[in-house]
Design a protein around this motif. Structure first.
Motif, PDB file in Angstrom:
ATOM      1  N   PRO A 250      39.291  29.131  23.751  1.00 57.29           N
ATOM      2  CA  PRO A 250      38.556  29.471  24.971  1.00 57.29           C
ATOM      3  C   PRO A 250      39.526  29.885  26.082  1.00 57.29           C
ATOM      4  O   PRO A 250      40.536  29.210  26.314  1.00 57.29           O
ATOM      5  CB  PRO A 250      37.820  28.176  25.328  1.00 57.29           C
ATOM      6  N   LEU A 251      39.205  30.996  26.763  1.00 56.86           N
ATOM      7  CA  LEU A 251      40.119  31.565  27.744  1.00 56.86           C
ATOM      8  C   LEU A 251      39.405  31.861  29.056  1.00 56.86           C
ATOM      9  O   LEU A 251      38.233  32.235  29.059  1.00 56.86           O
ATOM     10  CB  LEU A 251      40.718  32.872  27.213  1.00 56.86           C
ATOM     11  N   TYR A 252      40.145  31.724  30.154  1.00 58.42           N
ATOM     12  CA  TYR A 252      39.651  32.091  31.479  1.00 58.42           C
ATOM     13  C   TYR A 252      40.746  32.872  32.184  1.00 58.42           C
ATOM     14  O   TYR A 252      41.902  32.427  32.246  1.00 58.42           O
ATOM     15  CB  TYR A 252      39.296  30.848  32.298  1.00 58.42           C
ATOM     16  N   VAL A 253      40.398  34.054  32.715  1.00 60.30           N
ATOM     17  CA  VAL A 253      41.353  34.898  33.422  1.00 60.30           C
ATOM     18  C   VAL A 253      40.733  35.347  34.740  1.00 60.30           C
ATOM     19  O   VAL A 253      39.624  35.887  34.751  1.00 60.30           O
ATOM     20  CB  VAL A 253      41.736  36.138  32.587  1.00 60.30           C
ATOM     21  N   SER A 254      41.437  35.116  35.850  1.00 62.42           N
ATOM     22  CA  SER A 254      40.958  35.600  37.142  1.00 62.42           C
ATOM     23  C   SER A 254      42.080  36.329  37.863  1.00 62.42           C
ATOM     24  O   SER A 254      43.261  36.015  37.695  1.00 62.42           O
ATOM     25  CB  SER A 254      40.441  34.448  38.009  1.00 62.42           C
ATOM     26  N   SER A 255      41.688  37.321  38.660  1.00 67.85           N
ATOM     27  CA  SER A 255      42.661  38.101  39.428  1.00 67.85           C
ATOM     28  C   SER A 255      41.923  38.870  40.513  1.00 67.85           C
ATOM     29  O   SER A 255      40.778  39.278  40.315  1.00 67.85           O
ATOM     30  CB  SER A 255      43.408  39.074  38.506  1.00 67.85           C
ATOM     31  N   GLY A 256      42.573  39.074  41.646  1.00 72.22           N
ATOM     32  CA  GLY A 256      41.980  39.839  42.729  1.00 72.22           C
ATOM     33  C   GLY A 256      42.542  41.239  42.797  1.00 72.22           C
ATOM     34  O   GLY A 256      43.624  41.525  42.271  1.00 72.22           O
ATOM     35  N   GLU A 269      48.330  40.375  49.475  1.00 72.65           N
ATOM     36  CA  GLU A 269      47.396  41.348  48.893  1.00 72.65           C
ATOM     37  C   GLU A 269      48.129  42.335  47.989  1.00 72.65           C
ATOM     38  O   GLU A 269      47.675  42.667  46.896  1.00 72.65           O
ATOM     39  CB  GLU A 269      46.685  42.132  50.000  1.00 72.65           C
ATOM     40  N   ALA A 270      49.274  42.829  48.478  1.00 67.46           N
ATOM     41  CA  ALA A 270      50.024  43.822  47.713  1.00 67.46           C
ATOM     42  C   ALA A 270      50.507  43.250  46.393  1.00 67.46           C
ATOM     43  O   ALA A 270      50.455  43.919  45.352  1.00 67.46           O
ATOM     44  CB  ALA A 270      51.200  44.331  48.536  1.00 67.46           C
ATOM     45  N   LEU A 271      50.964  42.004  46.409  1.00 69.92           N
ATOM     46  CA  LEU A 271      51.408  41.376  45.170  1.00 69.92           C
ATOM     47  C   LEU A 271      50.238  41.184  44.215  1.00 69.92           C
ATOM     48  O   LEU A 271      50.349  41.446  43.014  1.00 69.92           O
ATOM     49  CB  LEU A 271      52.079  40.040  45.481  1.00 69.92           C
ATOM     50  N   GLU A 272      49.117  40.754  44.741  1.00 66.43           N
ATOM     51  CA  GLU A 272      47.929  40.579  43.894  1.00 66.43           C
ATOM     52  C   GLU A 272      47.500  41.912  43.300  1.00 66.43           C
ATOM     53  O   GLU A 272      47.124  42.004  42.121  1.00 66.43           O
ATOM     54  CB  GLU A 272      46.787  39.956  44.714  1.00 66.43           C
ATOM     55  N   SER A 273      47.557  42.958  44.102  1.00 69.27           N
ATOM     56  CA  SER A 273      47.193  44.289  43.637  1.00 69.27           C
ATOM     57  C   SER A 273      48.109  44.755  42.510  1.00 69.27           C
ATOM     58  O   SER A 273      47.670  45.399  41.555  1.00 69.27           O
ATOM     59  CB  SER A 273      47.247  45.278  44.800  1.00 69.27           C
ATOM     60  N   THR A 274      49.396  44.412  42.606  1.00 68.21           N
ATOM     61  CA  THR A 274      50.353  44.783  41.573  1.00 68.21           C
ATOM     62  C   THR A 274      49.977  44.174  40.227  1.00 68.21           C
ATOM     63  O   THR A 274      50.145  44.794  39.172  1.00 68.21           O
ATOM     64  CB  THR A 274      51.768  44.325  41.971  1.00 68.21           C
ATOM     65  N   LEU A 275      49.452  42.953  40.246  1.00 66.71           N
ATOM     66  CA  LEU A 275      49.138  42.249  39.009  1.00 66.71           C
ATOM     67  C   LEU A 275      47.749  42.577  38.470  1.00 66.71           C
ATOM     68  O   LEU A 275      47.421  42.215  37.337  1.00 66.71           O
ATOM     69  CB  LEU A 275      49.257  40.740  39.231  1.00 66.71           C
ATOM     70  N   TRP A 276      46.932  43.245  39.269  1.00 63.61           N
ATOM     71  CA  TRP A 276      45.564  43.609  38.878  1.00 63.61           C
ATOM     72  C   TRP A 276      45.514  44.390  37.565  1.00 63.61           C
ATOM     73  O   TRP A 276      44.795  43.999  36.634  1.00 63.61           O
ATOM     74  CB  TRP A 276      44.936  44.370  40.034  1.00 63.61           C
ATOM     75  N   THR A 295      36.102  36.166  32.379  1.00 62.52           N
ATOM     76  CA  THR A 295      36.901  36.793  33.428  1.00 62.52           C
ATOM     77  C   THR A 295      36.215  36.686  34.786  1.00 62.52           C
ATOM     78  O   THR A 295      34.981  36.653  34.879  1.00 62.52           O
ATOM     79  CB  THR A 295      37.148  38.286  33.129  1.00 62.52           C
ATOM     80  N   HIS A 296      37.031  36.613  35.819  1.00 63.10           N
ATOM     81  CA  HIS A 296      36.537  36.760  37.184  1.00 63.10           C
ATOM     82  C   HIS A 296      37.497  37.675  37.922  1.00 63.10           C
ATOM     83  O   HIS A 296      38.546  37.241  38.405  1.00 63.10           O
ATOM     84  CB  HIS A 296      36.425  35.413  37.891  1.00 63.10           C
ATOM     85  N   PHE A 297      37.153  38.958  37.965  1.00 61.55           N
ATOM     86  CA  PHE A 297      37.918  39.945  38.706  1.00 61.55           C
ATOM     87  C   PHE A 297      37.177  40.209  40.014  1.00 61.55           C
ATOM     88  O   PHE A 297      36.052  40.686  39.997  1.00 61.55           O
ATOM     89  CB  PHE A 297      38.075  41.235  37.899  1.00 61.55           C
ATOM     90  N   TYR A 298      37.815  39.868  41.130  1.00 61.34           N
ATOM     91  CA  TYR A 298      37.127  39.919  42.414  1.00 61.34           C
ATOM     92  C   TYR A 298      37.813  40.905  43.354  1.00 61.34           C
ATOM     93  O   TYR A 298      39.020  41.138  43.280  1.00 61.34           O
ATOM     94  CB  TYR A 298      37.062  38.531  43.054  1.00 61.34           C
ATOM     95  N   ALA A 299      37.024  41.496  44.245  1.00 61.98           N
ATOM     96  CA  ALA A 299      37.552  42.455  45.221  1.00 61.98           C
ATOM     97  C   ALA A 299      38.364  41.737  46.280  1.00 61.98           C
ATOM     98  O   ALA A 299      37.997  40.653  46.743  1.00 61.98           O
ATOM     99  CB  ALA A 299      36.411  43.234  45.864  1.00 61.98           C
ATOM    100  N   GLY A 300      39.485  42.353  46.669  1.00 60.92           N
ATOM    101  CA  GLY A 300      40.315  41.774  47.717  1.00 60.92           C
ATOM    102  C   GLY A 300      41.083  40.575  47.198  1.00 60.92           C
ATOM    103  O   GLY A 300      41.473  40.498  46.043  1.00 60.92           O
TER     104      GLY A 300
END
Length: 327
Positions: A250-256, A269-276, A295-300
């Motif tokens: 079972p896996l969970y992945v989240s990123s903004g 924000e810029a670092l998070e965007s790099t990893l998106w 997955t939970h991919f969220y805006a911002g």
């Protein structure tokens, strides 16, 4: 299914990586201070290391590690009533810290001790070194072996840990959670990553990894070598390339999306965007293999505990089921 990123070029992400990689935005070091209890001292004597008690159920242990060639710190949160039930064994929740932080981060930045009160599990927060990259370094310390083999062996021997364990981490710790689970199939009953570095060869990510290493006054090739000349090594330690090993876990992945959404603080924000795109590449590889992932991919959003605390809570039902403890 993973969301797709719209309107942002690979070149833009590479530029963002170069800029934010030099900044290497992660939490500052913090150290907890406390007095050792008699029980903690007894355990320290048994393990050959010094122990302290930062909280009612929290114990710091100094672990002698052949894989690291030194002693390394390990913070534990023991179950409620641990001493009163010597016959019980307990599943283990491993929580991994991010870059330029340390093993105290989860107790410093979250309410994990209060959250696990009465849930009959051990929480283990092992050291991953100053860079927070829990991998086998090229000719250097082997944090992977320390976390995946040495710490579990110590917990089974001295803290009545069962063979059931799950792993979760933030940033480079999120990398570790997925890399450990993928490279050691079956070692963890579930894995969760919050803003993790999940495709280490995605555009701009090698630059970021090099910057994390260099910030600690280490030579970037000391991790896995040169990304081009030592490409097989980089692939071997890449969660995306090893994704097949996650089948059945079972896996969970989240990123903004970071700067795409805009939370008001441009550097996190810029670092998070790099990893998106790295996170999307990883979950896309899982989809091609037919491996399920929540997955939970969220805006911002930004690369910070403000979001990671929330994501841990969201992933907890999955982790709890794997651990066999109440949600």
């Amino acid at each position: 299914m993973p969301h797709r990123t719209a309107g942002t070029s690979r070149r833009a992400f590479a530029k963002a990586a170069a800029a934010t990689g030099l900044a290497a935005l992660f939490g500052a070091h913090a150290a907890a201070t406390a007095h050792a209890t008699a029980a903690a001292r007894a355990t320290a004597t048994a393990t050959g290391g010094a122990a302290a008690l930062p909280g009612p159920r929290t114990v710091d242990v100094s672990v002698s590690s052949p894989a690291l060639g030194r002693r390394a710190p390990l913070r534990l949160i023991l179950p409620t009533g641990f001493d009163a039930r010597p016959e019980r064994t307990y599943p283990v929740l491993y929580l991994l810290h991010g870059a330029h932080d340390d093993y105290t981060s989860w107790t410093r930045e979250t309410d994990i001790e209060a959250f696990t009160e009465g849930r009959d599990l051990i929480v283990a927060m092992p050291d991953a070194g100053p860079t927070g990259i829990p991998s086998a370094w090229r000719g250097g310390p082997d944090y992977e072996t320390f976390q995946v083999r040495e710490v579990p062996a110590l917990l089974a021997r001295d803290y009545r840990a069962s063979g059931v364990r799950v792993v979760a981490g933030v940033s480079t710790g999120g990398y570790g959670a997925m890399a450990h689970a993928a490279r050691h199939p079956g070692a963890f009953a579930a894995a969760a990553s919050y803003s993790g570095i999940l495709d280490t060869t995605a555009p701009g990510v090698p630059t970021l990894m090099d910057a994390i290493v260099a910030r600690e006054n280490l030579l970037p090739p000391s991790l896995w070598g040169n990304p081009i000349l030592n490409a097989p090594t980089w692939r071997d330690f890449n969660p995306r390339a090893r994704a097949a090993g996650l089948r059945g876990t079972p896996l969970y992945v989240s990123s903004g999306s970071g700067v795409v959404g805009g939370s008001g603080d441009w550097l996190p924000e810029a670092l998070e965007s790099t990893l998106w795109p790295s996170a999307h590449g990883f979950t896309g590889a899982l989809a091609l293999l037919g491996i399920a992932v929540t997955t939970h991919f969220y805006a911002g959003g930004g690369h910070s505990w403000t979001y990671w605390r929330r994501e841990f809570t969201a992933s907890w039902p999955m982790l709890a089921r794997a651990l066999g403890v109440p949600e």
